[in-house]
Design an enzyme around this catalytic site. Structure first.
Site, short mmCIF file in Angstrom:
data_model
loop_
_atom_site.label_atom_id
_atom_site.label_comp_id
_atom_site.label_asym_id
_atom_site.label_seq_id
_atom_site.Cartn_x
_atom_site.Cartn_y
_atom_site.Cartn_z
N GLU A 279 -28.94 -0.61 -12.31
CA GLU A 279 -30.04 0.11 -12.34
C GLU A 279 -29.90 1.45 -12.11
O GLU A 279 -30.63 2.60 -12.47
CB GLU A 279 -30.98 -0.40 -11.14
CG GLU A 279 -31.60 -2.12 -11.79
CD GLU A 279 -32.13 -2.67 -10.45
OE1 GLU A 279 -31.16 -3.11 -9.67
OE2 GLU A 279 -33.39 -2.82 -10.41
N ARG B 224 -35.81 6.10 -7.78
CA ARG B 224 -36.73 4.92 -8.26
C ARG B 224 -38.19 4.64 -7.72
O ARG B 224 -38.35 4.87 -6.42
CB ARG B 224 -35.89 3.86 -7.43
CG ARG B 224 -36.55 2.28 -7.88
CD ARG B 224 -35.73 1.26 -7.33
NE ARG B 224 -36.37 -0.18 -7.60
CZ ARG B 224 -36.28 -1.17 -6.66
NH1 ARG B 224 -35.73 -1.18 -5.55
NH2 ARG B 224 -37.15 -2.34 -7.05
N ARG C 205 -39.25 -15.58 -1.05
CA ARG C 205 -40.64 -15.52 -1.62
C ARG C 205 -40.77 -17.05 -2.45
O ARG C 205 -39.90 -17.41 -3.04
CB ARG C 205 -40.85 -14.42 -2.74
CG ARG C 205 -40.69 -13.07 -2.07
CD ARG C 205 -41.20 -12.15 -3.18
NE ARG C 205 -40.79 -10.74 -2.79
CZ ARG C 205 -39.83 -10.04 -3.41
NH1 ARG C 205 -39.45 -10.40 -4.40
NH2 ARG C 205 -39.55 -8.79 -2.99
N HIS D 12 -33.08 -12.19 -14.18
CA HIS D 12 -32.50 -11.33 -13.04
C HIS D 12 -32.65 -11.96 -11.83
O HIS D 12 -33.73 -12.33 -11.40
CB HIS D 12 -33.45 -10.13 -12.94
CG HIS D 12 -33.06 -9.24 -11.60
ND1 HIS D 12 -32.50 -7.74 -11.84
CD2 HIS D 12 -33.16 -9.17 -10.35
CE1 HIS D 12 -32.28 -7.32 -10.82
NE2 HIS D 12 -32.67 -8.31 -9.80
N LEU D 13 -31.39 -12.78 -11.53
CA LEU D 13 -31.47 -13.55 -10.35
C LEU D 13 -30.83 -13.02 -9.16
O LEU D 13 -29.44 -13.26 -9.03
CB LEU D 13 -30.81 -14.99 -10.64
CG LEU D 13 -31.37 -15.62 -12.08
CD1 LEU D 13 -30.70 -17.01 -12.44
CD2 LEU D 13 -33.13 -15.88 -11.95
N ASN E 92 -32.95 5.60 -4.02
CA ASN E 92 -34.00 4.28 -3.86
C ASN E 92 -34.12 4.31 -2.58
O ASN E 92 -33.57 4.05 -1.67
CB ASN E 92 -33.10 3.20 -4.57
CG ASN E 92 -33.71 1.93 -4.22
OD1 ASN E 92 -35.02 1.83 -3.95
ND2 ASN E 92 -33.43 0.85 -4.83
N HIS F 106 -38.66 -5.01 -11.54
CA HIS F 106 -37.22 -4.88 -11.96
C HIS F 106 -37.11 -4.50 -13.46
O HIS F 106 -36.21 -4.91 -14.18
CB HIS F 106 -36.68 -6.52 -12.09
CG HIS F 106 -36.09 -7.02 -10.63
ND1 HIS F 106 -36.66 -8.69 -10.55
CD2 HIS F 106 -36.11 -6.80 -9.36
CE1 HIS F 106 -36.44 -8.84 -9.28
NE2 HIS F 106 -36.09 -8.02 -8.54
N GLU G 231 -24.82 -12.82 -12.24
CA GLU G 231 -23.62 -12.10 -12.38
C GLU G 231 -22.54 -12.76 -11.90
O GLU G 231 -21.34 -13.04 -12.51
CB GLU G 231 -23.36 -10.80 -11.93
CG GLU G 231 -24.43 -9.85 -12.54
CD GLU G 231 -24.89 -8.43 -11.88
OE1 GLU G 231 -23.67 -8.20 -11.09
OE2 GLU G 231 -25.55 -7.84 -12.18
P1 ADP Z 1 -31.04 -8.06 -4.10
O1 ADP Z 1 -30.56 -6.67 -4.57
O2 ADP Z 1 -32.31 -8.44 -4.67
O3 ADP Z 1 -30.99 -7.96 -2.58
P2 ADP Z 1 -28.59 -9.30 -5.18
O4 ADP Z 1 -28.79 -9.00 -6.42
O5 ADP Z 1 -27.50 -8.63 -4.32
O6 ADP Z 1 -29.89 -9.47 -4.33
O7 ADP Z 1 -28.19 -10.95 -5.16
C1 ADP Z 1 -28.30 -11.81 -3.88
C2 ADP Z 1 -27.95 -13.08 -4.19
O8 ADP Z 1 -26.65 -13.07 -4.94
C3 ADP Z 1 -27.70 -13.87 -2.87
O9 ADP Z 1 -28.28 -15.27 -2.82
C4 ADP Z 1 -26.27 -14.02 -2.94
O10 ADP Z 1 -25.68 -15.49 -2.63
C5 ADP Z 1 -25.89 -14.08 -4.42
N1 ADP Z 1 -24.26 -13.62 -4.62
C6 ADP Z 1 -24.12 -12.28 -4.61
N2 ADP Z 1 -22.91 -12.36 -4.80
C7 ADP Z 1 -22.29 -13.37 -5.00
C8 ADP Z 1 -21.11 -14.14 -5.14
N3 ADP Z 1 -20.01 -13.56 -5.26
N4 ADP Z 1 -20.99 -15.53 -5.67
C9 ADP Z 1 -22.16 -16.27 -5.60
N5 ADP Z 1 -23.25 -15.56 -5.22
C10 ADP Z 1 -23.59 -14.28 -5.10
#
Ligand code: ADP
Length: 398
Positions: A383, A90, A240, A207-208, A7, A179, A333
């Site tokens: 992914e 990717r 964003r 997907h948050l 990636n 995504h 998650e």
């Molecule tokens: P990306 O891959 O888009 O950079 P992620 O999927 O890693 O993002 O998600 C980041 C978000 O997930 C952050 O806002 C973070 O606070 C939240 N997050 C990650 N791990 C945890 C956790 N163990 N508990 C609560 N929130 C989490």
């Protein structure tokens, strides 16, 4: 077969070496600060993480150090590079040209290059990674897996903007969605876990993560999604803005004397929960701030939650109902409070969360009660595994 999943971003390169039989990662890692100074973080599965400060003047040097780390006498995970059966890349934007993953050849590279206009920050970086791998691993088959491909099944009514039609004809301005690899993987897992036949199912995937999007997956196919021509549309995200009235751009430009580029930077990098709260783009920081009484952090979280709930409601309408809602990525998650708060808006479609079941982190779980009208699930996304699976499938069918 061992599959290397790449990636590649403009100054970083993430990788995983996956054993396609066990579907386990043998090593994961990240090259950072490519073109600046360079750093390689390499973790062989089940062993200590290793950090190498290495000069990485370009992406070829980065790929070279990844390959060296993989066969390193002390820290490596295989004897020889010939054990790598294929590489899965990717690629962010496949435009309308790519509706599924493909084996990379010169013609595919040309077609990906033609999509550069649609993703000027991402596609050129993805192509640089492909180019570096082709140079350093000649003869190894490579596959491109697109973030947009899964959403190519969206009907016209979902992907068309209310703009003069000529802009679609001339520039292919439409909603593409992103995504896709995650939405595809998670919707399939959700159907399996919920005991639904994928080809008779209505699933909403949330997907948050830092970037965030929702999709409506009807009978296994994406029929709508919240991101658009670019990943800026839709949900409120870490930095964003998501959906805004487009007239705000002109308003700010005039009031603040800003250029379009400056405002786009503001909307992509300085908005979302970060800009709204002035605290952080990370929800763990926001929760801590909200708990100590920061009103802006509280408000930002509620606006985020409300927007997700509104998208879920509209996608239930798009599919004439919903059988399962799946939460994934960093927040989806791991954050039980965010999941619960979103679901509190959804009683009208029969959603009922079981507090105890919802008390999970990073694991597959049904989190709704037995009497809930809709199954709600937490499903960790993967992914890289999805990319490795597509790669094996295409390479084996050659
Ligand atoms: P990306 O891959 O888009 O950079 P992620 O999927 O890693 O993002 O998600 C980041 C978000 O997930 C952050 O806002 C973070 O606070 C939240 N997050 C990650 N791990 C945890 C956790 N163990 N508990 C609560 N929130 C989490």
């Amino acid at each position: 077969m061992k599959i290397l999943v790449i990636n590649c971003g403009s100054s970083s390169l993430k990788y995983q070496l996956i054993d396609s039989e066990t579907e386990q990662a043998i090593a994961v890692g990240l090259c950072e600060r490519i073109g600046i100074d360079g750093r390689l973080v390499h973790t062989p599965a089940g062993r200590e993480k290793l950090i190498f400060d290495k000069a990485l003047p370009n992406h070829e040097a980065a790929v070279q150090s990844v390959l060296a780390a993989l066969v390193d006498k002390e820290h490596g995970v295989m004897e020889s590079l010939s054990e790598i059966g294929a590489v899965g890349h990717r690629v962010v934007h496949g435009g309308e040209r790519f509706t599924e993953s493909v084996i990379i050849d010169d013609e595919v590279i040309k077609a990906i290059t033609e999509c550069n206009d649609l993703a000027p920050l991402h596609n050129p970086a993805n192509l640089i990674g492909i180019d570096a791998c082709r140079k350093l691993m000649p003869g190894v088959p490579m596959v491109a897996v697109f973030d947009t491909a899964f959403h190519q099944t969206m009907p016209k009514k979902a992907f068309t903007y209310g703009l003069p039609h000529e802009y679609y004809d001339k520039y292919k301005i439409r909603r593409y969605g992103f995504h896709g690899t995650s939405h595809s993987y998670v919707s399939k897992r959700a159907a399996e876990i919920a005991g639904l036949a994928l080809d008779h199912s209505r699933i909403i995937v949330c997907h948050l993560g830092n970037g965030a999007s929702v999709s409506a997956v009807l009978n296994g196919k994406s029929v709508d999604t919240s991101m658009g021509l670019t990943p800026l549309e839709g949900l409120i995200m870490g930095t964003r803005s998501g959906d805004i009235d487009p007239a705000i751009i002109e308003f700010i430009a005039k009031k603040e004397g800003k250029s379009i580029e400056e405002i786009m930077n503001l909307l992509n990098k300085k908005s979302g929960v970060y800009g709204m709260s002035g605290v952080s783009s990370d929800f763990r920081d926001l929760e801590a701030a909200a708990n100590s009484g920061n009103e802006l952090a509280k408000d930002a979280t509620e606006v985020f939650v409300y927007r997700v709930a509104k998208y879920i409601g509209s996608y239930a309408a798009a599919m004439n109902g919903v059988d399962a809602i799946a939460f994934t990525a960093g927040l989806g998650e791991n954050d039980k409070n965010i999941r619960r708060r979103i679901c509190e808006y959804l009683g009208f479609i029969g959603v009922e969360i079981d507090e105890e079941r919802n008390n999970v982190r990073g694991k597959e779980a049904v989190i709704s009660s037995d009497s809930s009208g809709v199954k709600v699930l937490a499903v960790p996304t993967n992914e890289e595994l999805a990319i490795a699976r597509d790669t094996v499938m295409l390479v084996s069918n050659r």
